[in-house]
Design a protein around this motif. Structure first.
Motif, PDB file in Angstrom:
ATOM      1  N   ASP A 172      -2.945   3.053 -10.972  1.00  0.00           N
ATOM      2  CA  ASP A 172      -2.120   1.718 -10.894  1.00  0.00           C
ATOM      3  C   ASP A 172      -2.469   0.770 -10.066  1.00  0.00           C
ATOM      4  N   THR A 173      -3.506   0.983  -9.239  1.00  0.00           N
ATOM      5  CA  THR A 173      -3.627  -0.100  -8.203  1.00  0.00           C
ATOM      6  C   THR A 173      -4.259  -1.396  -9.074  1.00  0.00           C
ATOM      7  N   GLN A 205       0.076  -7.775  -4.866  1.00  0.00           N
ATOM      8  CA  GLN A 205      -1.128  -6.574  -4.987  1.00  0.00           C
ATOM      9  C   GLN A 205      -0.192  -5.308  -4.793  1.00  0.00           C
ATOM     10  N   PRO A 232      -3.663   6.280  -8.092  1.00  0.00           N
ATOM     11  CA  PRO A 232      -4.773   5.167  -7.930  1.00  0.00           C
ATOM     12  C   PRO A 232      -5.072   4.205  -8.963  1.00  0.00           C
ATOM     13  N   THR A 249      -1.654  -1.413  -4.169  1.00  0.00           N
ATOM     14  CA  THR A 249      -2.713  -0.381  -3.736  1.00  0.00           C
ATOM     15  C   THR A 249      -2.212   0.823  -3.576  1.00  0.00           C
ATOM     16  N   VAL A 250      -2.698   1.870  -4.566  1.00  0.00           N
ATOM     17  CA  VAL A 250      -2.399   3.360  -4.297  1.00  0.00           C
ATOM     18  C   VAL A 250      -3.694   3.952  -3.805  1.00  0.00           C
ATOM     19  N   SER A 251      -3.569   4.390  -2.605  1.00  0.00           N
ATOM     20  CA  SER A 251      -4.832   4.978  -2.068  1.00  0.00           C
ATOM     21  C   SER A 251      -4.152   5.970  -0.723  1.00  0.00           C
ATOM     22  N   ALA A 303      -6.553  -5.227 -12.814  1.00  0.00           N
ATOM     23  CA  ALA A 303      -7.386  -4.438 -11.808  1.00  0.00           C
ATOM     24  C   ALA A 303      -8.547  -5.059 -11.930  1.00  0.00           C
ATOM     25  N   LEU A 331       0.941  -1.257   0.171  1.00  0.00           N
ATOM     26  CA  LEU A 331      -0.071  -0.007   0.070  1.00  0.00           C
ATOM     27  C   LEU A 331       0.850   1.134   0.102  1.00  0.00           C
TER      28      LEU A 331
END
Length: 119
Positions: free
Chosen positions: A92-93, A114, A90, A116-118, A40, A11
């Motif tokens: 790129d998630t 995984q 985001p 996750t860009v957030s 995705a 993340l």
């Protein structure tokens, strides 16, 4: 059999960086290319970056959406490929998959990691 072991997902906040690595082992024939794909939720798997062997050298290809932000590299001696991801967005998630092409027609896949860009 061939094993591809990925690491480095996680993340991260928008604008951040991550580095993915993949190590290939087992019965590997002449490597034609190594690279990364991603998938995705609800979307098809897509190519992110690829290093293709050409004679004694190689060429790299990137998806338009990651050009200038991602850099792929390969260590031929260790059969590893890495993906440096900067300025993450985001969009790129996804689950990122390592891909190995060898022996002319053999495709191998990692288990996926995984990203996750957030905020």
């Amino acid at each position: 059999q061939v094993q591809l072991v990925e690491s480095g997902g996680g993340l991260v906040q928008p604008g951040g960086s991550l580095r993915l690595s993949c190590a290939a082992s087992g019965r590997i024939f002449d490597i034609n290319a190594m690279g990364w794909y991603r998938q995705a939720p609800g979307k098809q798997r897509e190519l992110v970056a690829l290093i293709t062997s050409i004679g004694s050298g190689s060429i790299t290809n990137y998806a338009e959406s990651v050009k200038g932000r991602f850099t792929i590299s390969r260590d031929n001696a260790k059969n590893t490929v890495s993906l440096q991801m900067n300025s993450l967005e985001p969009e790129d998630t996804a689950v990122y998959y390592c891909n190995l092409r060898h022996g002319g027609s053999r495709y191998e896949w990692g288990q996926g990691t995984q990203v996750t860009v957030s905020s």
